[in-house]
Scaffold this motif. Structure first.
Motif, PDB file in Angstrom:
ATOM      1  N   PHE A 145       0.814  -1.212   0.000  1.00  0.00           N
ATOM      2  CA  PHE A 145       0.000   0.000   0.000  1.00  0.00           C
ATOM      3  C   PHE A 145       0.852   1.269   0.000  1.00  0.00           C
ATOM      4  CE2 PHE A 145      -2.405  -3.409   1.936  1.00  0.00           C
ATOM      5  CZ  PHE A 145      -3.578  -3.368   1.186  1.00  0.00           C
ATOM      6  N   SER A 146       2.020   1.210   0.616  1.00  0.00           N
ATOM      7  CA  SER A 146       2.854   2.414   0.690  1.00  0.00           C
ATOM      8  C   SER A 146       3.803   2.557  -0.492  1.00  0.00           C
ATOM      9  CB  SER A 146       3.667   2.411   1.996  1.00  0.00           C
ATOM     10  OG  SER A 146       4.490   1.267   2.065  1.00  0.00           O
ATOM     11  N   GLU A 147       4.273   1.433  -1.049  1.00  0.00           N
ATOM     12  CA  GLU A 147       5.251   1.497  -2.138  1.00  0.00           C
ATOM     13  C   GLU A 147       4.855   0.677  -3.358  1.00  0.00           C
ATOM     14  OE1 GLU A 147       9.076   0.330  -0.713  1.00  0.00           O
ATOM     15  OE2 GLU A 147       8.876   1.430   1.164  1.00  0.00           O
ATOM     16  N   GLY A 148       3.800  -0.092  -3.256  1.00  0.00           N
ATOM     17  CA  GLY A 148       3.453  -1.005  -4.341  1.00  0.00           C
ATOM     18  C   GLY A 148       2.345  -0.509  -5.236  1.00  0.00           C
ATOM     19  N   LEU A 149       1.112  -0.778  -4.835  1.00  0.00           N
ATOM     20  CA  LEU A 149      -0.038  -0.547  -5.703  1.00  0.00           C
ATOM     21  C   LEU A 149      -0.181   0.906  -6.120  1.00  0.00           C
ATOM     22  CD1 LEU A 149      -2.320  -2.171  -6.947  1.00  0.00           C
ATOM     23  CD2 LEU A 149      -3.726  -1.616  -4.962  1.00  0.00           C
ATOM     24  N   ALA A 150      -0.252   1.818  -5.134  1.00  0.00           N
ATOM     25  CA  ALA A 150      -0.439   3.236  -5.458  1.00  0.00           C
ATOM     26  C   ALA A 150       0.742   3.767  -6.251  1.00  0.00           C
ATOM     27  CB  ALA A 150      -0.630   4.040  -4.170  1.00  0.00           C
ATOM     28  N   PRO A 303      10.605   6.403 -13.493  1.00  0.00           N
ATOM     29  CA  PRO A 303       9.559   5.423 -13.153  1.00  0.00           C
ATOM     30  C   PRO A 303       9.721   4.087 -13.853  1.00  0.00           C
ATOM     31  CG  PRO A 303       8.671   7.207 -14.505  1.00  0.00           C
ATOM     32  CD  PRO A 303      10.050   7.612 -14.095  1.00  0.00           C
ATOM     33  N   VAL A 304      10.312   4.090 -15.076  1.00  0.00           N
ATOM     34  CA  VAL A 304      10.540   2.798 -15.741  1.00  0.00           C
ATOM     35  C   VAL A 304      11.510   1.949 -14.925  1.00  0.00           C
ATOM     36  CG1 VAL A 304      11.497   1.670 -17.792  1.00  0.00           C
ATOM     37  CG2 VAL A 304      10.021   3.671 -18.045  1.00  0.00           C
ATOM     38  N   ARG A 305      12.578   2.609 -14.424  1.00  0.00           N
ATOM     39  CA  ARG A 305      13.534   1.881 -13.570  1.00  0.00           C
ATOM     40  C   ARG A 305      12.863   1.408 -12.288  1.00  0.00           C
ATOM     41  NH1 ARG A 305      17.027   6.321 -14.341  1.00  0.00           N
ATOM     42  NH2 ARG A 305      16.791   6.786 -12.112  1.00  0.00           N
ATOM     43  N   MET A 306      12.007   2.261 -11.719  1.00  0.00           N
ATOM     44  CA  MET A 306      11.385   1.937 -10.440  1.00  0.00           C
ATOM     45  C   MET A 306      10.302   0.860 -10.565  1.00  0.00           C
ATOM     46  SD  MET A 306      13.017   3.659  -8.238  1.00  0.00           S
ATOM     47  CE  MET A 306      11.980   3.392  -6.815  1.00  0.00           C
ATOM     48  N   LEU A 307       9.723   0.741 -11.773  1.00  0.00           N
ATOM     49  CA  LEU A 307       8.622  -0.212 -11.921  1.00  0.00           C
ATOM     50  C   LEU A 307       9.046  -1.641 -11.586  1.00  0.00           C
ATOM     51  CD1 LEU A 307       6.671   0.992 -15.084  1.00  0.00           C
ATOM     52  CD2 LEU A 307       5.764   0.670 -12.790  1.00  0.00           C
ATOM     53  N   ALA A 308      10.281  -2.004 -11.899  1.00  0.00           N
ATOM     54  CA  ALA A 308      10.754  -3.349 -11.565  1.00  0.00           C
ATOM     55  C   ALA A 308      10.678  -3.583 -10.067  1.00  0.00           C
ATOM     56  CB  ALA A 308      12.185  -3.528 -12.069  1.00  0.00           C
ATOM     57  N   ASP A 309      11.157  -2.587  -9.303  1.00  0.00           N
ATOM     58  CA  ASP A 309      11.083  -2.690  -7.846  1.00  0.00           C
ATOM     59  C   ASP A 309       9.645  -2.721  -7.364  1.00  0.00           C
ATOM     60  OD1 ASP A 309      13.487  -3.108  -6.710  1.00  0.00           O
ATOM     61  OD2 ASP A 309      13.893  -1.043  -6.152  1.00  0.00           O
ATOM     62  N   ARG A 310       8.824  -1.851  -7.969  1.00  0.00           N
ATOM     63  CA  ARG A 310       7.418  -1.771  -7.558  1.00  0.00           C
ATOM     64  C   ARG A 310       6.711  -3.108  -7.777  1.00  0.00           C
ATOM     65  NH1 ARG A 310       8.232   3.173  -5.200  1.00  0.00           N
ATOM     66  NH2 ARG A 310       8.138   4.921  -6.671  1.00  0.00           N
ATOM     67  N   PHE A 311       6.947  -3.707  -8.948  1.00  0.00           N
ATOM     68  CA  PHE A 311       6.283  -4.975  -9.249  1.00  0.00           C
ATOM     69  C   PHE A 311       6.771  -6.082  -8.319  1.00  0.00           C
ATOM     70  CE2 PHE A 311       5.066  -3.189 -13.456  1.00  0.00           C
ATOM     71  CZ  PHE A 311       3.724  -3.517 -13.401  1.00  0.00           C
ATOM     72  N   ASN A 312       8.059  -6.076  -7.989  1.00  0.00           N
ATOM     73  CA  ASN A 312       8.568  -7.072  -7.045  1.00  0.00           C
ATOM     74  C   ASN A 312       7.958  -6.877  -5.661  1.00  0.00           C
ATOM     75  OD1 ASN A 312      10.288  -8.769  -8.532  1.00  0.00           O
ATOM     76  ND2 ASN A 312      11.872  -7.203  -8.611  1.00  0.00           N
ATOM     77  N   THR A 313       7.822  -5.605  -5.260  1.00  0.00           N
ATOM     78  CA  THR A 313       7.179  -5.304  -3.976  1.00  0.00           C
ATOM     79  C   THR A 313       5.748  -5.812  -3.977  1.00  0.00           C
ATOM     80  OG1 THR A 313       8.539  -3.340  -3.616  1.00  0.00           O
ATOM     81  CG2 THR A 313       6.454  -3.449  -2.426  1.00  0.00           C
ATOM     82  N   LEU A 314       5.031  -5.529  -5.076  1.00  0.00           N
ATOM     83  CA  LEU A 314       3.643  -5.988  -5.171  1.00  0.00           C
ATOM     84  C   LEU A 314       3.573  -7.509  -5.187  1.00  0.00           C
ATOM     85  CD1 LEU A 314       0.661  -5.326  -5.531  1.00  0.00           C
ATOM     86  CD2 LEU A 314       1.047  -5.169  -8.001  1.00  0.00           C
ATOM     87  N   MET A 316       5.769  -9.708  -3.933  1.00  0.00           N
ATOM     88  CA  MET A 316       6.072 -10.252  -2.610  1.00  0.00           C
ATOM     89  C   MET A 316       4.912 -10.003  -1.650  1.00  0.00           C
ATOM     90  SD  MET A 316       8.745 -11.825  -3.130  1.00  0.00           S
ATOM     91  CE  MET A 316       8.798 -12.466  -1.467  1.00  0.00           C
ATOM     92  N   GLY A 317       4.216  -8.868  -1.855  1.00  0.00           N
ATOM     93  CA  GLY A 317       3.029  -8.598  -1.035  1.00  0.00           C
ATOM     94  C   GLY A 317       1.930  -9.610  -1.295  1.00  0.00           C
ATOM     95  N   VAL A 318       1.758  -9.976  -2.573  1.00  0.00           N
ATOM     96  CA  VAL A 318       0.752 -10.981  -2.928  1.00  0.00           C
ATOM     97  C   VAL A 318       1.130 -12.340  -2.325  1.00  0.00           C
ATOM     98  CG1 VAL A 318      -0.228 -12.294  -4.850  1.00  0.00           C
ATOM     99  CG2 VAL A 318      -0.014  -9.812  -5.020  1.00  0.00           C
ATOM    100  N   VAL A 319       2.434 -12.672  -2.362  1.00  0.00           N
ATOM    101  CA  VAL A 319       2.896 -13.932  -1.771  1.00  0.00           C
ATOM    102  C   VAL A 319       2.641 -13.937  -0.263  1.00  0.00           C
ATOM    103  CG1 VAL A 319       4.917 -15.350  -1.279  1.00  0.00           C
ATOM    104  CG2 VAL A 319       4.627 -14.362  -3.542  1.00  0.00           C
ATOM    105  N   SER A 320       3.010 -12.813   0.400  1.00  0.00           N
ATOM    106  CA  SER A 320       2.780 -12.718   1.850  1.00  0.00           C
ATOM    107  C   SER A 320       1.291 -12.815   2.162  1.00  0.00           C
ATOM    108  CB  SER A 320       3.345 -11.394   2.383  1.00  0.00           C
ATOM    109  OG  SER A 320       4.749 -11.361   2.262  1.00  0.00           O
ATOM    110  N   SER A 321       0.469 -12.163   1.325  1.00  0.00           N
ATOM    111  CA  SER A 321      -0.981 -12.223   1.529  1.00  0.00           C
ATOM    112  C   SER A 321      -1.479 -13.656   1.394  1.00  0.00           C
ATOM    113  CB  SER A 321      -1.693 -11.324   0.509  1.00  0.00           C
ATOM    114  OG  SER A 321      -1.246  -9.998   0.599  1.00  0.00           O
ATOM    115  N   SER A 322      -0.959 -14.377   0.406  1.00  0.00           N
ATOM    116  CA  SER A 322      -1.379 -15.773   0.206  1.00  0.00           C
ATOM    117  C   SER A 322      -1.054 -16.609   1.438  1.00  0.00           C
ATOM    118  CB  SER A 322      -0.690 -16.362  -1.022  1.00  0.00           C
ATOM    119  OG  SER A 322      -1.018 -15.639  -2.185  1.00  0.00           O
ATOM    120  N   ARG A 323       0.141 -16.381   2.014  1.00  0.00           N
ATOM    121  CA  ARG A 323       0.535 -17.131   3.220  1.00  0.00           C
ATOM    122  C   ARG A 323      -0.388 -16.808   4.382  1.00  0.00           C
ATOM    123  NH1 ARG A 323       7.037 -15.861   2.971  1.00  0.00           N
ATOM    124  NH2 ARG A 323       7.577 -17.291   1.289  1.00  0.00           N
ATOM    125  N   LEU A 324      -0.696 -15.508   4.532  1.00  0.00           N
ATOM    126  CA  LEU A 324      -1.554 -15.082   5.640  1.00  0.00           C
ATOM    127  C   LEU A 324      -2.964 -15.632   5.480  1.00  0.00           C
ATOM    128  CD1 LEU A 324      -0.373 -11.366   5.858  1.00  0.00           C
ATOM    129  CD2 LEU A 324       0.091 -13.151   7.526  1.00  0.00           C
TER     130      LEU A 324
END
Length: 590
Positions: A145-150, A303-314, A316-324
């Protein structure tokens, strides 16, 4: 000690099932979330507007020597900067706030769910892994929510806005500017895939570290008693080495990707300058347009450079959500559909044709039948693994039976509301667990209805008052984790007080005196007799000398009732109980 390693891989970024579940936590704050999206859109529009106004300032005012107009455009630029700073502050704060309140809600829901789980779930799940879920995975989720989706939405909107403005200003220069974009996209994709794998390795290593440390710090006495320090150190070093390697791999990918991206960006800017300078010299292109394009290109590549990080953050968030959500969707909890909530019960207990297994059809109890009338004491005896502790776990509904029925006062225990059922049952276990808190808290467990006077009265009854008063601070003495600063006997006495202050109608003692010395046992044996008076009592005993007064003694062998009767009746039968009694007499003599 086993090392239970975890290896979970990332899934798809767009997991609609997980995203729908996540949205349920966003819904209470959807007004703020939509406002955050508006701020994201505003930032996407404000950021590209600066180069555009700088272009106007150079071409329309500086080139023409219009100082008054230049001052106005400078004021406008300053105003835009201030506005962008305010919007950026609101965006950063709101995205962080939403992330924190959502992970607070998820963490509370997860912990509340864990409180309702069957003990079987905790038997099969490493505690360190649950700690990882409740802390590390939820923290990872906050980044969504802080660095991924938005942030991803903002970056994509900014790219679209910049491209739109660039094509509007000069489409030829735009095509030249984007000539190196395929190289950046390819390198970004490769980087994203490599970092995704390393992130998976890091998270798996963190989970394994937590599980290992929790298990081995808790069992440190066993490690030291059996001289396993060196071996356990080597195992920890191996896990830590895996963690280090995973982190170094991710650092390596970053150290390669960012310089490559900078080079690609520099080439793009160089091409713009070369092509744009040709246009300027040929009077086909204004200087302001060239300068603005250099700024656009810098803003576009970021932003093109940052998108790789953003997508990885998102991701990993989806993976963490799946575990939870895997834990939250786990329905291994004790059903609590009973409606009976009596203030008092008599305590008549009856087990009828009870069968129970922890796993499948590996029966721990087979067709158990016995009754305990109000005020009576029943003792359960037998070898280790005979099923004694399983019976008391079933009566308290820590586990549910597979077949048969357990009644209290003629009602199926499943018809009682769960907290009401357990309120009427006092349990004293052989392995006493104490929290790192005061003696008063460990006895009352935070129940404000129990006064200090009641605690001291119960302590006096069981013979614990004197030792409590000798401790620094008395009831306020901190026993530290698991009661480390108290002796085994003192911990056991506190557990007796804890059972007494709740004044239960049914009392269960699970080998409650087996861990204390003979002197302490004699001290509390009289207190036990007082505790049992007027109560239905079930006693699991290792020392047969402590249960000779029981109304009924049940001998269990491999989950079945082999003998039942009073002490004298069982001795007269000269069966299992008589043999056990003779063996204990010989061991005491020797």
């Amino acid at each position: 000690m086993s090392l239970d390693k975890e290896n979970i891989k990332s899934g798809d970024i767009i997991d609609t099932h997980v995203l729908r579940k996540l949205y349920q936590f966003v819904k209470p704050y959807k007004g703020r979330f939509y406002f955050l999206i508006l701020l994201t859109i505003a930032l996407a529009i404000l950021a590209p507007s600066r180069p555009y106004f700088i272009q106007i300032a150079i071409d329309d005012y500086v080139a023409l020597g219009d100082q008054e107009g230049l001052v106005k455009i400078i004021y406008l630029l300053v105003g835009l900067l201030v506005l962008q700073a305010l919007v950026q502050w609101a965006h950063t704060f709101l995205s962080g706030w939403i992330g924190q309140v959502i992970i607070r809600d998820i963490r509370i829901k997860l912990y509340r769910h864990l409180l309702k789980m069957r003990l079987k779930f905790f038997d099969n799940t490493p505690i360190g892994r649950l700690v990882t879920r409740n802390i590390s995975d939820i923290e990872t989720l906050s980044n969504v929510f802080s660095e991924g989706l938005a942030a991803i939405i903002g970056d994509l909107l900014q790219l679209v806005t910049i491209l739109g403005v660039m094509f509007y200003v000069n489409w030829k220069l735009t095509l030249v500017s984007l000539s190196t974009l395929p190289l950046l996209i390819i390198s970004t994709y490769i980087f994203k895939e490599k970092v995704k794998v390393s992130f998976n390795d890091v998270r798996n290593a963190v989970s394994n570290l937590n599980s290992f440390l929790q298990e081995h710090i808790t069992g440190m006495s066993i490690v030291q008693i059996f001289n396993r320090e060196k071996r356990e150190y080597e195992k920890f070093e191996a896990i830590n080495r895996d963690h280090k390697k995973a982190n170094i791999r991710s650092v390596l990918y970053y150290s390669i990707y960012y310089p490559v991206a900078e080079i690609i960006q520099a080439i793009g800017i160089g091409l713009v300058v070369w092509y744009g300078a040709t246009g300027v010299f040929g009077l086909d292109l204004k200087v302001g347009v060239l300068i603005s394009f250099i700024m656009y290109l810098q803003m576009f590549f970021r932003p093109v450079r940052m998108l790789a990080d953003r997508f990885n953050t998102l991701q990993m968030g989806v993976v963490s959500s799946s575990r939870l959500f895997k834990i939250m969707d786990n329905d291994e909890h004790i059903p609590n559909e009973g409606k009976l909530q009596p203030e008092k019960i008599k305590g008549n207990i009856a087990l009828k044709n009870v069968w129970f297994a922890y796993n499948g059809d590996e029966w721990v109890l087979r067709d158990i039948n016995f009754k305990v009338k109000h005020g009576e004491t029943v003792a359960l005896v037998g070898a280790t693994g005979a099923g004694k502790s399983s019976i008391i776990n079933l009566i308290s509904r820590f586990y549910d039976i597979n077949k048969g029925v357990i009644n209290i006062d003629g009602e199926d225990i499943r018809d009682y509301e769960l907290s009401t059922l357990r309120k009427h049952i006092g349990v004293v276990l052989q392995d006493v667990f104490l929290f790192s808190d005061s003696i008063y808290y460990n006895i009352t467990l935070g129940n404000k209805d129990i006064s200090r006077e009641q605690v001291m009265e119960a302590a006096e009854l069981v013979g614990a008052k004197k030792f409590i008063e000798r401790l620094p601070g008395g009831l306020d003495y901190n026993v530290m984790e698991r009661g480390a600063t108290l002796s085994v006997g003192q911990r056991q006495l506190i557990s007796f007080v804890r059972a007494m202050v709740y004044n239960p109608e049914i009392l269960i003692l699970d080998e409650a005196t087996s861990s204390v010395d003979t002197e302490t046992e004699e001290l509390i044996q009289d207190a036990i007799d007082k505790m049992m008076r007027g109560r239905t009592s079930i006693v699991i005993a290792h020392r047969l000398s402590t249960i000779q007064k029981a109304n009924n003694i049940i001998l269990l062998h491999k989950g079945e009732v082999k003998e039942m009767g009073t002490h004298e009746e069982l001795l007269d039968k000269e069966g299992y109980y008589s043999q056990l009694h003779q063996m204990q007499k010989k061991s005491m003599v020797s």
